[in-house]
Design an enzyme around this catalytic site. Structure first.
Site, PDB file in Angstrom:
ATOM      1  N   SER A   7       0.813  -1.219   0.000  1.00  0.00           N
ATOM      2  CA  SER A   7       0.000   0.000   0.000  1.00  0.00           C
ATOM      3  C   SER A   7       0.846   1.268   0.000  1.00  0.00           C
ATOM      4  CB  SER A   7      -0.948   0.008   1.205  1.00  0.00           C
ATOM      5  OG  SER A   7      -0.217  -0.009   2.418  1.00  0.00           O
ATOM      6  N   TYR A 147      12.611  -5.736  16.670  1.00  0.00           N
ATOM      7  CA  TYR A 147      12.716  -5.577  15.207  1.00  0.00           C
ATOM      8  C   TYR A 147      13.964  -6.295  14.677  1.00  0.00           C
ATOM      9  CZ  TYR A 147      12.976  -2.991  10.726  1.00  0.00           C
ATOM     10  OH  TYR A 147      13.045  -2.637   9.396  1.00  0.00           O
ATOM     11  N   VAL A 148      15.087  -6.098  15.378  1.00  0.00           N
ATOM     12  CA  VAL A 148      16.342  -6.723  14.938  1.00  0.00           C
ATOM     13  C   VAL A 148      16.234  -8.245  15.009  1.00  0.00           C
ATOM     14  CG1 VAL A 148      18.781  -7.039  15.507  1.00  0.00           C
ATOM     15  CG2 VAL A 148      17.795  -4.735  15.477  1.00  0.00           C
ATOM     16  N   LYS A 151      14.290  -9.365  12.028  1.00  0.00           N
ATOM     17  CA  LYS A 151      15.007  -9.231  10.756  1.00  0.00           C
ATOM     18  C   LYS A 151      16.184 -10.205  10.658  1.00  0.00           C
ATOM     19  CE  LYS A 151      12.416  -6.048   8.922  1.00  0.00           C
ATOM     20  NZ  LYS A 151      11.553  -6.408   7.780  1.00  0.00           N
TER      21      LYS A 151
HETATM   22  P1  NAD Z   1       5.981   1.359   5.648  1.00  0.00           P
HETATM   23  O1  NAD Z   1       5.592   1.481   7.074  1.00  0.00           O
HETATM   24  O2  NAD Z   1       5.949   2.567   4.790  1.00  0.00           O
HETATM   25  O3  NAD Z   1       5.104   0.222   4.941  1.00  0.00           O
HETATM   26  C1  NAD Z   1       4.852  -1.002   5.570  1.00  0.00           C
HETATM   27  C2  NAD Z   1       3.810  -1.764   4.816  1.00  0.00           C
HETATM   28  O4  NAD Z   1       3.507  -2.964   5.556  1.00  0.00           O
HETATM   29  C3  NAD Z   1       2.492  -1.010   4.663  1.00  0.00           C
HETATM   30  O5  NAD Z   1       1.937  -1.304   3.403  1.00  0.00           O
HETATM   31  C4  NAD Z   1       1.627  -1.620   5.757  1.00  0.00           C
HETATM   32  O6  NAD Z   1       0.254  -1.540   5.478  1.00  0.00           O
HETATM   33  C5  NAD Z   1       2.109  -3.070   5.742  1.00  0.00           C
HETATM   34  N1  NAD Z   1       1.779  -3.774   6.979  1.00  0.00           N
HETATM   35  C6  NAD Z   1       2.173  -3.470   8.239  1.00  0.00           C
HETATM   36  N2  NAD Z   1       1.612  -4.319   9.115  1.00  0.00           N
HETATM   37  C7  NAD Z   1       0.852  -5.189   8.406  1.00  0.00           C
HETATM   38  C8  NAD Z   1       0.020  -6.293   8.749  1.00  0.00           C
HETATM   39  N3  NAD Z   1      -0.175  -6.702  10.001  1.00  0.00           N
HETATM   40  N4  NAD Z   1      -0.617  -6.960   7.748  1.00  0.00           N
HETATM   41  C9  NAD Z   1      -0.456  -6.574   6.461  1.00  0.00           C
HETATM   42  N5  NAD Z   1       0.313  -5.544   6.077  1.00  0.00           N
HETATM   43  C10 NAD Z   1       0.958  -4.855   7.038  1.00  0.00           C
HETATM   44  O7  NAD Z   1       7.436   0.705   5.672  1.00  0.00           O
HETATM   45  P2  NAD Z   1       8.615   0.645   4.589  1.00  0.00           P
HETATM   46  O8  NAD Z   1       9.667   1.585   5.033  1.00  0.00           O
HETATM   47  O9  NAD Z   1       8.093   0.697   3.218  1.00  0.00           O
HETATM   48  O10 NAD Z   1       9.174  -0.814   4.928  1.00  0.00           O
HETATM   49  C11 NAD Z   1       8.888  -1.965   4.156  1.00  0.00           C
HETATM   50  C12 NAD Z   1       9.794  -3.099   4.642  1.00  0.00           C
HETATM   51  O11 NAD Z   1      11.158  -2.719   4.518  1.00  0.00           O
HETATM   52  C13 NAD Z   1       9.585  -3.453   6.121  1.00  0.00           C
HETATM   53  O12 NAD Z   1       9.694  -4.841   6.296  1.00  0.00           O
HETATM   54  C14 NAD Z   1      10.742  -2.754   6.797  1.00  0.00           C
HETATM   55  O13 NAD Z   1      11.096  -3.374   8.002  1.00  0.00           O
HETATM   56  C15 NAD Z   1      11.826  -2.909   5.746  1.00  0.00           C
HETATM   57  N6  NAD Z   1      12.932  -1.954   5.857  1.00  0.00           N
HETATM   58  C16 NAD Z   1      12.674  -0.598   5.842  1.00  0.00           C
HETATM   59  C17 NAD Z   1      13.742   0.272   5.965  1.00  0.00           C
HETATM   60  C18 NAD Z   1      13.547   1.763   5.956  1.00  0.00           C
HETATM   61  O14 NAD Z   1      14.505   2.490   6.278  1.00  0.00           O
HETATM   62  N7  NAD Z   1      12.360   2.273   5.616  1.00  0.00           N
HETATM   63  C19 NAD Z   1      15.064  -0.217   6.101  1.00  0.00           C
HETATM   64  C20 NAD Z   1      15.268  -1.588   6.107  1.00  0.00           C
HETATM   65  C21 NAD Z   1      14.188  -2.441   5.984  1.00  0.00           C
END
Ligand code: NAD
Length: 216
Positions: A7, A147-148, A151
Site C-alpha cells: 500500500s 525488530y532486529v 530481521k
Molecule cells: P511502511 O511502514 O511505509 O510500509 C509497511 C507496509 O507494511 C504497509 O503497506 C503496511 O500496510 C504493511 N503492513 C504493516 N503491518 C501489516 C500487517 N499486520 N498486515 C499486512 N500488512 C501490514 O514501511 P517501509 O519503510 O516501506 O518498509 C517496508 C519493509 O522494509 C519493512 O519490512 C521494513 O522493516 C523494511 N525496511 C525498511 C527500511 C527503511 O529504512 N524504511 C530499512 C530496512 C528495511
C-alpha cells in the site's frame, strides 16, 4: 507476483517495478482503499494488478488472501515478503505485546506467506521468494531488539529455505536495506536522521525505488 505491504513505501515501489517488468501483481496489505489506488496507478500504465486485503497478524487472513489471489490472478510464483512494522523501545521496558506484534508480523507472517506459495511454486517447478530484512538484522541496533530479532530471523529463514528449495528451482533471497525514506522512517527525530546520514557515504537516504530495483 504477490507483494505484501504494497500500500505504500518499499512494497508499493516493488509492485510498480514488477508490474512494469510485465508481471501480474497482487497487492496485499490491510487497507484496501490504499491498495486500490496503487493498483489504479499500475493499471493506468498498462500493468495488471489485483488487490487482496490481508492482515499478517492473522493466519486465517493470510490463508484467505492467498486463496483469493490464486483464484483471481493464477498461481503465485513470485513472493515479496515486504510488510513489516517497528515498535521501538529499550528492552528493559519493552512490553510483551510490542515484542509479540513485531515478531508475529515481520517473521511469523513472512513464514506463513511462504508456506502458502510453496505448493504452487513446486508444481510450476519455478519460484522466487524475496524477504525484505534490514541492515540492523546483521549489525544489531539499540532500542530495536524486537525488530532486529525479527530481521535477523528472516535472514536465517532465508538461508534455510534456500537450501530446502534450491533443488526445486525455487530461489530464496533476502535484501537488507539501509535507511530508506518512507513513512516508517519519517517518524524518527531530526537528530537521529542526521546521525544516520553522517554514516552514509552518499550523504543521502535510500529511496523505495532503490530497493525495488534490487527485488526486480
Ligand atoms: P511502511 O511502514 O511505509 O510500509 C509497511 C507496509 O507494511 C504497509 O503497506 C503496511 O500496510 C504493511 N503492513 C504493516 N503491518 C501489516 C500487517 N499486520 N498486515 C499486512 N500488512 C501490514 O514501511 P517501509 O519503510 O516501506 O518498509 C517496508 C519493509 O522494509 C519493512 O519490512 C521494513 O522493516 C523494511 N525496511 C525498511 C527500511 C527503511 O529504512 N524504511 C530499512 C530496512 C528495511
Amino acid at each position: 507476483a504477490f507483494v505484501t505491504g504494497a500500500s505504500r513505501g518499499i512494497g508499493r515501489a516493488c509492485a510498480i517495478s514488477l508490474a512494469s517488468a510485465g508481471h501480474r501483481v497482487v497487492l496485499a496489505a490491510r487497507d484496501l482503499a490504499k491498495l486500490e489506488s496503487v493498483a489504479e496507478e499500475i493499471r493506468a500504465t498498462g500493468g495488471t494488478a489485483f488487490v487482496s486485503a490481508m492482515d499478517l497478524s492473522s493466519e486465517d487472513s493470510i490463508r484467505a488472501a492467498f486463496k483469493q489471489a490464486a483464484s483471481e490472478a493464477g498461481p503465485i510464483t513470485i513472493l515479496v515478503n515486504n510488510a513489516g512494522i517497528t515498535r521501538d523501545g529499550l528492552s528493559m521496558r519493552m512490553k510483551r505485546e510490542d515484542w509479540d506484534a513485531v515478531l508475529q508480523t515481520n517473521l511469523t507472517g513472512s513464514f506463513l506467506c511462504i508456506q502458502q506459495v510453496m505448493p504452487a511454486m513446486m508444481k510450476e517447478r519455478w519460484g522466487r521468494i524475496v524477504n525484505i530484512s534490514s541492515v540492523v538484522g546483521e549489525s544489531g541496533n539499540p532500542g530495536q531488539a524486537n525488530y532486529v530479532a525479527s530481521k535477523a530471523g528472516l535472514i536465517g529463514l532465508t538461508k534455510s529455505l534456500a537450501q530446502e528449495l534450491g533443488s526445486r528451482n525455487i530461489t530464496v533471497n533476502a535484501i537488507t536495506p539501509g535507511f530508506i525514506d518512507t513513512d516508517m522512517t519519517a517518524v524518527l527525530s531530526e537528530e537521529v536522521k542526521q546521525r544516520m546520514l553522517a554514516g552514509i557515504p552518499l550523504k543521502r537516504f535510500g529511496k523505495p525505488e532503490d530497493v525495488a530495483a534490487a527485488v526486480r
